[in-house]
Design a protein around this motif. Structure first.
Motif, PDB file in Angstrom:
ATOM      1  N   PRO A 108       0.795  -1.235   0.000  1.00 39.68           N
ATOM      2  CA  PRO A 108       0.000   0.000   0.000  1.00 39.68           C
ATOM      3  C   PRO A 108       0.824   1.279   0.000  1.00 39.68           C
ATOM      4  CG  PRO A 108       0.035  -0.972   2.193  1.00 39.68           C
ATOM      5  CD  PRO A 108       0.707  -1.952   1.287  1.00 39.68           C
ATOM      6  N   GLY A 132      -3.203   4.894  -1.580  1.00 42.73           N
ATOM      7  CA  GLY A 132      -4.028   3.909  -2.267  1.00 42.73           C
ATOM      8  C   GLY A 132      -5.231   3.475  -1.446  1.00 42.73           C
ATOM      9  N   ASN A 133      -5.721   2.280  -1.745  1.00 43.51           N
ATOM     10  CA  ASN A 133      -6.918   1.725  -1.113  1.00 43.51           C
ATOM     11  C   ASN A 133      -6.624   1.343   0.340  1.00 43.51           C
ATOM     12  OD1 ASN A 133      -9.092   0.147  -0.283  1.00 43.51           O
ATOM     13  ND2 ASN A 133      -9.397  -0.758  -2.306  1.00 43.51           N
ATOM     14  N   TYR A 134      -7.354   1.944   1.267  1.00 46.10           N
ATOM     15  CA  TYR A 134      -7.046   1.688   2.681  1.00 46.10           C
ATOM     16  C   TYR A 134      -7.400   0.256   3.098  1.00 46.10           C
ATOM     17  CZ  TYR A 134      -6.300   2.492   7.632  1.00 46.10           C
ATOM     18  OH  TYR A 134      -5.826   2.423   8.921  1.00 46.10           O
ATOM     19  N   GLU A 135      -8.343  -0.353   2.427  1.00 47.46           N
ATOM     20  CA  GLU A 135      -8.655  -1.754   2.723  1.00 47.46           C
ATOM     21  C   GLU A 135      -7.427  -2.628   2.500  1.00 47.46           C
ATOM     22  OE1 GLU A 135     -11.285  -5.483   1.045  1.00 47.46           O
ATOM     23  OE2 GLU A 135     -11.744  -3.451   0.349  1.00 47.46           O
ATOM     24  N   ASP A 136      -6.643  -2.291   1.461  1.00 51.78           N
ATOM     25  CA  ASP A 136      -5.408  -3.032   1.195  1.00 51.78           C
ATOM     26  C   ASP A 136      -4.394  -2.849   2.325  1.00 51.78           C
ATOM     27  OD1 ASP A 136      -6.453  -3.907  -1.202  1.00 51.78           O
ATOM     28  OD2 ASP A 136      -5.509  -2.338  -2.390  1.00 51.78           O
TER      29      ASP A 136
END
Length: 228
Positions: A108, A132-136
């Motif tokens: 990330p 980027g994507n915080y879920e990642d």
């Protein structure tokens, strides 16, 4: 009673879920991914009993003086030396630009500047801003829990956490049908999480109503699986 191996797996899954929850609930706080290593001249980096007091002192001082919020997961180098990966808030530490960038793929923080945490005097550090994507990000930090060997715990701990961390607020309801929401498969942990944002699209009831019916059914000798 669960067998030893089963108990270890259950414990590891609970740790995975807790680390994921801490990461997910503190998106507005965490902005750095850090790695803290240990210098053999400063401490025996193979002995968690010697490392932990020094780690605790560092973390406690930053929490009290600078408002540090953290989740750290210990990991072993190939040679058995201990180091730590984690999420923290950059406002609580001093950073120095290393002049390098983070080019590890599928992370990330790909392409971000690498900083050093100058407050950490026990060894080498890297710190990169999250992007980027915080879920990642949440999935990336939790994978270190699953990477741990021999039951997962190093010095009896899967992870360390502290500061003013927010935690999930749980409200228990009884869905009478599959809820509508975005579903996430956490395959490594054997979990499915469904995020529901609009309860008006779901069929559910207050669990107290179900419990009331269950008590009445029990008194009347009606099997619980006969309840609608």
């Amino acid at each position: 009673m669960a067998e030893y191996g089963e108990a270890n797996e259950q414990s590891r899954r609970r740790a995975y879920r807790k680390v994921f929850d801490y990461a997910a609930c503190n998106e507005d706080v965490f902005d750095l991914f850090v790695t803290l290593t240990l210098d053999k001249q400063m401490v025996d980096r193979y002995d968690i009993e010697k490392i932990y007091p020094k780690l605790k002192t560092f973390l406690s001082n930053r929490v009290q003086r600078d408002g540090l919020v953290y989740v750290l997961v210990p990991e072993l180098h190939k040679d058995g030396a201990i180091h730590f990966h984690g999420l923290i808030n950059s406002s609580a530490v001093k950073l120095k630009d290393s002049g390098k960038r983070y080019w590890k793929r599928n992370t990330p923080s790909y392409g971000q500047k690498i900083y050093n945490v100058t407050d950490w005097k026990l060894g080498f550090t890297t710190a990169v801003k999250l992007s980027g994507n915080y879920e990642d990000v949440c999935k990336y930090i939790t994978k270190y829990v699953l990477k741990q060997s021999d039951g997962g715990m190093i010095g009896g701990r899967y992870y360390y956490h502290g500061g003013e961390l927010k935690e999930p607020r749980y409200e228990y309801i009884n869905f009478t049908s599959q809820p509508e929401g975005k579903s996430y498969e956490l395959e490594e942990a054997g979990l499915t999480v469904v995020y529901v944002t609009d309860m008006s699209n779901c069929q559910w009831e207050d669990p107290r109503e179900w419990l009331s019916r269950a008590r009445s059914a029990a008194l009347a000798g009606v099997p619980l699986d006969g309840l609608e």
